[in-house]
Design a protein around this motif. Sequence first.
Motif: not given
Length: 230
Positions: A46, A48-50, A65-66, A135, A168-169, A172-173
Motif C-alpha cells: 500500500d 502513499k506518494t508525496y 510503502w507499507t 514500512t 494507492w488505496k 488521498n494517498d
Amino acid sequence: MLKHSAKLVNMEIAFSMRWISFPAILLSSLTLFSTASQAHPHSWIDMKTYIQGDKKQITGFKMVWTFDAMTTAYMLDGEDMSPESKTETLARVGDSVMKNMMNEHYFTYFYNDQEPIKYKIATDGVLTKDRAKATLTFELPLSKPQPLTKDSLRLLIFEPSYYVDMAWKAKNDIILSPELSKVCTFDLVEPNPSPEQMLYAQSLPPDADPDNALGQLFTQTVKLHCQSAD
C-alpha cells in the motif's frame, strides 16, 4: 475494480503458497517468488506518494510503502528483532532493499508524454515496523526539475511482472506539495485489463518466465493537470 477484486481472491489462497524468503523479493527485484498456486500477485504494498515541487516545476517524490503482514514476516525471517538489535536490523535490511531497488529504477515510472523522466539515487531510506507491518520511506529526487505542463505528466509505480501488487488505496494517498496544489490537480486512473488478460495472468504456471508486461496492465496511473509556467 478488477485489480482489487483479483487482490481479494489472491489473499484467500495466500496460505497455500510456497514462498521463497522475502529478502529475495525486494533484494532481487521483487520477482523471485515460487508458489504452487497459479494466482498473481503474491505480495501487496500500500503506497502513499508525496509529489514535491513548486508553482513552476516538480522536483521529486517522497514514497511511503507499507508491506502486508505476511510479506513483512518473510522479509524479516531469521533476522534478529530483539529489542536491543531491532534498530540495527531494520537499518541493514532497509539499506539492502534501497540498493537493490536502484537497479529497477525504484519501480517508479514518470513520463512527459512518452518520454521517461530520470531520477537521481534515492535518499533517506528508512525501514520501520509497526505491529505486523513494515514500512519503507524514501526520497526520490528527479535528475533535474521537470517543468509543469498542462496534461502530459503521468506517474506509474509497479513491479513489471505483477508478482507484487503496488497500489494507492485511495486518491488521498497521493499528496501534492502545498505550492503544487495551487496550480495542479490530478486524476487517479484505475487499471482496466480485459477478461482475457486477467485469465492469462492467473493461468501462468509456477515455473513460467516472468512476463514483464503484466505489471503495467494492472497498475494505476496518476495523470497530472497543471497550469504551465509558460
